[in-house]
Design a protein around this motif. Sequence first.
Motif, PDB file in Angstrom:
ATOM      1  N   PRO A 473       0.806  -1.227   0.000  1.00  0.00           N
ATOM      2  CA  PRO A 473       0.000   0.000   0.000  1.00  0.00           C
ATOM      3  C   PRO A 473       0.835   1.271   0.000  1.00  0.00           C
ATOM      4  O   PRO A 473       1.976   1.286   0.449  1.00  0.00           O
ATOM      5  CB  PRO A 473      -0.800  -0.115   1.300  1.00  0.00           C
ATOM      6  CG  PRO A 473      -0.096  -1.118   2.125  1.00  0.00           C
ATOM      7  CD  PRO A 473       0.611  -2.034   1.202  1.00  0.00           C
ATOM      8  N   ASP A 474       0.254   2.310  -0.509  1.00  0.00           N
ATOM      9  CA  ASP A 474       0.861   3.629  -0.456  1.00  0.00           C
ATOM     10  C   ASP A 474       0.648   4.214   0.928  1.00  0.00           C
ATOM     11  O   ASP A 474      -0.233   3.783   1.660  1.00  0.00           O
ATOM     12  CB  ASP A 474       0.209   4.537  -1.507  1.00  0.00           C
ATOM     13  CG  ASP A 474       0.997   4.501  -2.803  1.00  0.00           C
ATOM     14  OD1 ASP A 474       2.170   4.105  -2.750  1.00  0.00           O
ATOM     15  OD2 ASP A 474       0.435   4.865  -3.845  1.00  0.00           O
ATOM     16  N   PRO A 475       1.447   5.222   1.270  1.00  0.00           N
ATOM     17  CA  PRO A 475       1.409   5.780   2.619  1.00  0.00           C
ATOM     18  C   PRO A 475       0.019   6.136   3.127  1.00  0.00           C
ATOM     19  O   PRO A 475      -0.328   5.767   4.246  1.00  0.00           O
ATOM     20  CB  PRO A 475       2.248   7.044   2.491  1.00  0.00           C
ATOM     21  CG  PRO A 475       3.059   6.866   1.295  1.00  0.00           C
ATOM     22  CD  PRO A 475       2.454   5.839   0.429  1.00  0.00           C
ATOM     23  N   GLU A 476      -0.774   6.815   2.316  1.00  0.00           N
ATOM     24  CA  GLU A 476      -2.044   7.323   2.835  1.00  0.00           C
ATOM     25  C   GLU A 476      -3.033   6.206   3.153  1.00  0.00           C
ATOM     26  O   GLU A 476      -4.034   6.420   3.820  1.00  0.00           O
ATOM     27  CB  GLU A 476      -2.677   8.337   1.868  1.00  0.00           C
ATOM     28  CG  GLU A 476      -3.164   7.753   0.554  1.00  0.00           C
ATOM     29  CD  GLU A 476      -2.110   7.814  -0.552  1.00  0.00           C
ATOM     30  OE1 GLU A 476      -0.903   7.839  -0.219  1.00  0.00           O
ATOM     31  OE2 GLU A 476      -2.499   7.828  -1.726  1.00  0.00           O
ATOM     32  N   ILE A 478      -2.164   3.487   4.842  1.00  0.00           N
ATOM     33  CA  ILE A 478      -1.744   2.747   6.024  1.00  0.00           C
ATOM     34  C   ILE A 478      -2.361   3.340   7.283  1.00  0.00           C
ATOM     35  O   ILE A 478      -2.254   4.533   7.551  1.00  0.00           O
ATOM     36  CB  ILE A 478      -0.203   2.747   6.150  1.00  0.00           C
ATOM     37  CG1 ILE A 478       0.394   1.979   4.975  1.00  0.00           C
ATOM     38  CG2 ILE A 478       0.230   2.140   7.476  1.00  0.00           C
ATOM     39  CD1 ILE A 478       1.896   1.934   4.972  1.00  0.00           C
ATOM     40  N   VAL A 480      -2.182   3.046  11.303  1.00  0.00           N
ATOM     41  CA  VAL A 480      -1.342   2.477  12.345  1.00  0.00           C
ATOM     42  C   VAL A 480      -2.215   1.873  13.437  1.00  0.00           C
ATOM     43  O   VAL A 480      -3.164   2.493  13.895  1.00  0.00           O
ATOM     44  CB  VAL A 480      -0.408   3.551  12.922  1.00  0.00           C
ATOM     45  CG1 VAL A 480       0.438   2.983  14.057  1.00  0.00           C
ATOM     46  CG2 VAL A 480       0.482   4.098  11.822  1.00  0.00           C
ATOM     47  N   GLU A 483      -4.073   3.386  16.972  1.00  0.00           N
ATOM     48  CA  GLU A 483      -4.092   4.837  16.942  1.00  0.00           C
ATOM     49  C   GLU A 483      -5.457   5.315  16.497  1.00  0.00           C
ATOM     50  O   GLU A 483      -5.982   4.901  15.475  1.00  0.00           O
ATOM     51  CB  GLU A 483      -3.028   5.353  15.982  1.00  0.00           C
ATOM     52  CG  GLU A 483      -2.154   6.388  16.654  1.00  0.00           C
ATOM     53  CD  GLU A 483      -1.067   6.865  15.731  1.00  0.00           C
ATOM     54  OE1 GLU A 483      -1.386   7.295  14.615  1.00  0.00           O
ATOM     55  OE2 GLU A 483       0.099   6.804  16.148  1.00  0.00           O
ATOM     56  N   HIS A 491       0.709  17.381  19.379  1.00  0.00           N
ATOM     57  CA  HIS A 491       1.492  17.454  18.144  1.00  0.00           C
ATOM     58  C   HIS A 491       0.625  17.496  16.896  1.00  0.00           C
ATOM     59  O   HIS A 491       1.099  17.812  15.829  1.00  0.00           O
ATOM     60  CB  HIS A 491       2.463  16.281  18.080  1.00  0.00           C
ATOM     61  CG  HIS A 491       3.507  16.369  19.141  1.00  0.00           C
ATOM     62  ND1 HIS A 491       4.291  17.488  19.298  1.00  0.00           N
ATOM     63  CD2 HIS A 491       3.873  15.491  20.096  1.00  0.00           C
ATOM     64  CE1 HIS A 491       5.116  17.295  20.313  1.00  0.00           C
ATOM     65  NE2 HIS A 491       4.883  16.089  20.815  1.00  0.00           N
ATOM     66  N   ARG A 498      -0.571  25.399  18.390  1.00  0.00           N
ATOM     67  CA  ARG A 498       0.475  24.798  19.213  1.00  0.00           C
ATOM     68  C   ARG A 498       1.344  25.885  19.861  1.00  0.00           C
ATOM     69  O   ARG A 498       1.689  25.823  21.029  1.00  0.00           O
ATOM     70  CB  ARG A 498       1.336  23.868  18.348  1.00  0.00           C
ATOM     71  CG  ARG A 498       2.225  22.984  19.160  1.00  0.00           C
ATOM     72  CD  ARG A 498       2.496  21.650  18.494  1.00  0.00           C
ATOM     73  NE  ARG A 498       2.508  21.715  17.032  1.00  0.00           N
ATOM     74  CZ  ARG A 498       3.563  21.436  16.296  1.00  0.00           C
ATOM     75  NH1 ARG A 498       4.697  21.103  16.867  1.00  0.00           N
ATOM     76  NH2 ARG A 498       3.496  21.471  14.990  1.00  0.00           N
TER      77      ARG A 498
ATOM     78  N   LYS B  31       4.480  13.726  13.521  1.00  0.00           N
ATOM     79  CA  LYS B  31       4.309  14.329  14.842  1.00  0.00           C
ATOM     80  C   LYS B  31       3.740  13.325  15.830  1.00  0.00           C
ATOM     81  O   LYS B  31       2.783  13.603  16.549  1.00  0.00           O
ATOM     82  CB  LYS B  31       3.375  15.549  14.779  1.00  0.00           C
ATOM     83  CG  LYS B  31       3.754  16.557  13.735  1.00  0.00           C
ATOM     84  CD  LYS B  31       4.795  17.531  14.264  1.00  0.00           C
ATOM     85  CE  LYS B  31       5.116  18.617  13.254  1.00  0.00           C
ATOM     86  NZ  LYS B  31       6.424  18.413  12.631  1.00  0.00           N
ATOM     87  N   ARG B  32       4.293  12.143  15.796  1.00  0.00           N
ATOM     88  CA  ARG B  32       3.808  11.166  16.764  1.00  0.00           C
ATOM     89  C   ARG B  32       4.980  10.307  17.232  1.00  0.00           C
ATOM     90  O   ARG B  32       6.001  10.181  16.557  1.00  0.00           O
ATOM     91  CB  ARG B  32       2.696  10.305  16.171  1.00  0.00           C
ATOM     92  CG  ARG B  32       3.175   9.378  15.079  1.00  0.00           C
ATOM     93  CD  ARG B  32       2.029   8.525  14.549  1.00  0.00           C
ATOM     94  NE  ARG B  32       2.550   7.682  13.485  1.00  0.00           N
ATOM     95  CZ  ARG B  32       1.877   7.371  12.393  1.00  0.00           C
ATOM     96  NH1 ARG B  32       0.675   7.843  12.188  1.00  0.00           N
ATOM     97  NH2 ARG B  32       2.414   6.591  11.483  1.00  0.00           N
ATOM     98  N   ASN B 205       3.513  12.398   4.020  1.00  0.00           N
ATOM     99  CA  ASN B 205       3.040  11.126   4.505  1.00  0.00           C
ATOM    100  C   ASN B 205       4.188  10.162   4.710  1.00  0.00           C
ATOM    101  O   ASN B 205       5.318  10.454   4.413  1.00  0.00           O
ATOM    102  CB  ASN B 205       2.017  10.530   3.558  1.00  0.00           C
ATOM    103  CG  ASN B 205       2.530  10.554   2.159  1.00  0.00           C
ATOM    104  OD1 ASN B 205       3.692  10.265   1.925  1.00  0.00           O
ATOM    105  ND2 ASN B 205       1.677  10.911   1.229  1.00  0.00           N
ATOM    106  N   CYS B 206       3.830   9.022   5.198  1.00  0.00           N
ATOM    107  CA  CYS B 206       4.868   8.138   5.671  1.00  0.00           C
ATOM    108  C   CYS B 206       4.405   6.703   5.482  1.00  0.00           C
ATOM    109  O   CYS B 206       3.233   6.400   5.590  1.00  0.00           O
ATOM    110  CB  CYS B 206       5.074   8.414   7.152  1.00  0.00           C
ATOM    111  SG  CYS B 206       6.332   7.420   7.868  1.00  0.00           S
ATOM    112  N   GLN B 207       5.341   5.829   5.174  1.00  0.00           N
ATOM    113  CA  GLN B 207       4.965   4.436   4.991  1.00  0.00           C
ATOM    114  C   GLN B 207       5.319   3.613   6.212  1.00  0.00           C
ATOM    115  O   GLN B 207       5.669   2.467   6.092  1.00  0.00           O
ATOM    116  CB  GLN B 207       5.674   3.848   3.784  1.00  0.00           C
ATOM    117  CG  GLN B 207       6.016   4.867   2.768  1.00  0.00           C
ATOM    118  CD  GLN B 207       5.743   4.387   1.379  1.00  0.00           C
ATOM    119  OE1 GLN B 207       6.546   4.504   0.522  1.00  0.00           O
ATOM    120  NE2 GLN B 207       4.603   3.826   1.159  1.00  0.00           N
ATOM    121  N   CYS B 208       5.313   4.254   7.378  1.00  0.00           N
ATOM    122  CA  CYS B 208       5.731   3.427   8.511  1.00  0.00           C
ATOM    123  C   CYS B 208       4.618   3.301   9.531  1.00  0.00           C
ATOM    124  O   CYS B 208       3.631   3.961   9.445  1.00  0.00           O
ATOM    125  CB  CYS B 208       6.966   3.996   9.159  1.00  0.00           C
ATOM    126  SG  CYS B 208       7.086   5.759   9.089  1.00  0.00           S
TER     127      CYS B 208
END
Lengths: 515, 208
Positions: A473-476, A478, A480, A483, A491, A498, B31-32, B205-208
């Motif tokens: 998959p692409d980043p968007e 995923i 986590v 969460e 943050h 902030r 930011k996490r 964005n991030c793939q992690c």
Amino acid sequence: MSDELPEDYDLIVIGTGFVESCIAAAASRIGKNVLHIDANEYYGDVWSSFNLDALINLLEQRPEASLRNATYRWHDRSTSTEPISPSHHPWTREALLAKSRRFSIDLCPRILYAAGQLVQLLIKSNICRYAEFRALDHVCMRYNEEIVPVPCSRSDVFNTKALSIVEKRLLMKFLNGCQVYNIKKCNDDTLAFRGKTFQDYLQSQRVTEKIASCIMQSIALSNVNTSFEEGMERTQRFLRSLGRYGNTPFLFPMYGCGELPQCFCRLCAVYGGIYCLKRAVDNVSLDADTNEVLLSSAGKTLRAKNLVCAFGQVPSQIASNFGELRYNISRAVYITAHPLGGEELNKGGGGVNMMRLLTDSGDRDAIFIQLSHYSGTCPEGLYIFHLTTPAASNDPADDLSPFTAQIFQNNEPEILFSSFFTITSSTFSHSNTSPIFCTDAPSYELDYDAAIANARDIFGRIYAGSEFLPRAPDPEEIVVDGEDPSALSEHNLPDDLRSQLHDLEHSTQLIDIGE
Amino acid sequence: MATRKKSLLKVIILGDSSVGKTSLMNQYVNKRFSNQYKATIGADFCTKEVVVDDRVVTMQIWDTAGQERFQSLGVAFYRGADCCVLVYDVTAPNSFKNLDSWRDEFLIQASPRDPEHFPFVVLGNKVDLDNRQVSTRRAQQWCQSKNDIPYYETSAKEGINVEMAFQTIAKNALQQEAEAEIYNEFPDQIRLNSDRNNRPGNADNCQC
């Protein structure tokens, strides 16, 4: 860095060559727990690329397994008494070795069809994000003892000076005919050629000799024995790959083909696969109760449900399952200071050129690849020539001699270094109940079709019914675990909010001090 | 107004296992921070748009994907890096000592054209912890001895100095990129499926 290697796995893969890396990535991708090891300190095994020092080391070692009959020679200019003319580069042995790390020399170089199996797999699996490519600059052919470009695109056909107007029409007509050809549809024109050779068909099409050799050599990649169906299929593959990237239907991986196994390994690692280079295996046995594989390596016993092993790195305990040694591919590598062919083929210092060669009788063929520094595989001002043919003997130089004679006949590029070697293989007899599988050594092919088929086959036998390398998959996409995307944390606040929060905290602190 | 030219910078993060490479990347981009340590799984690369000297650049930050755990990073990982971030853990002296070998490894594998001036940035991470073992002075001295590598002390957990460190990383990578453009070493490189990978719309964005 004392980190303990876990001991239990779903799959252990020995060897980081192309096929093993495909399988490791595919298994890891579907959630299997994978350990991927290699006795070498580099990735890729016999599919790797080497800098000049490393290549020479490898050739001197003459490993027992998959690379044999290795020789190399410096064509030293430094020892020559002839005065070096000003136009000559002072490329001495020392000068080459000083730039050793700028070389990336493939043991098994390949060319990718832009719409071929590997490109499709890289895109489908999203592994393409780890690699860059260069479109081949020219496809060439040898005609009348000269090296000339093969027109690839429609505009090429119109612009080329190599063909007459009549020839251009004939070529376009022929290619259009191939494009509409359908193997399943019975067509009166083509039905007659079923079971005959592609050459028979070509001759019936009343094309000129030049067009015929153009198609045979470079478009249909055929020889006199190629069947009609196979030749048509290859021509169509060529046409399907046109117009996707660059001016030719072919791609070459930047920095050489040795990058490709590493791309698959990275995907495997991203999904949790563990990597351990320089890790030799001392013993392999089967647990009689569980039918699991027990592997001892560096004083540790590792356990896995399945083992996949590269031909060249098979532990001696299971080597008895192999048939007789076969010579697969005869290879030559040259380093030269001049490209092959004229200026038209090497504009701006040359790119990546490919040429297919046929013997006079037309029954044997070879693939010639010329790489310039734009491919990231050699220093500026130098060229690598790769020559590959199916092995006919244990003497690669002899196997290749008809082809070297052709390319060096009217052209005498300044050869600085040459090397010959054989890639070997053997058939592994797999019993149905065994959890141990062995991959094939590289065979003679332009692209990676057979290698991918081999990886798919072994993966399918271990994990029947699972998808082979579904899209990562692409980043968007995923999410986590654990969460809550709607939860607000400090943050996640916009920058201005902030900073307000920080100001507030800061002023509270000041008040504290004041008290 | 200054012309805004877009470009892609490749930044790689090196250092021993569990010094916080993935956490730093995560903190900077998303930011996490997660306290649950797992040897990097699923961490691939992150992209983030940054503005440096009026220029919008896309920074692509590459994690080791855990392949450093048994010293098995392949040469492909190092290709075309514009900046290398070396991370150690201020509570783990060995991770500091290993900076030398990580730097050497980078220079050998990436073989940049001008190794003397290649941009590195050193991060001493986990300053939020009490049991600090490597002093600021010691780290600064090492950085000075290596051609004045910029040095930051960070906490991925608390978000301390992370933003600032990556701003420097972007800036230095951009300088490297400017020089690389003059050489124009490998023009016409092709990325397959490039519409998906280089789509500017989903930069953060991030793939992690």
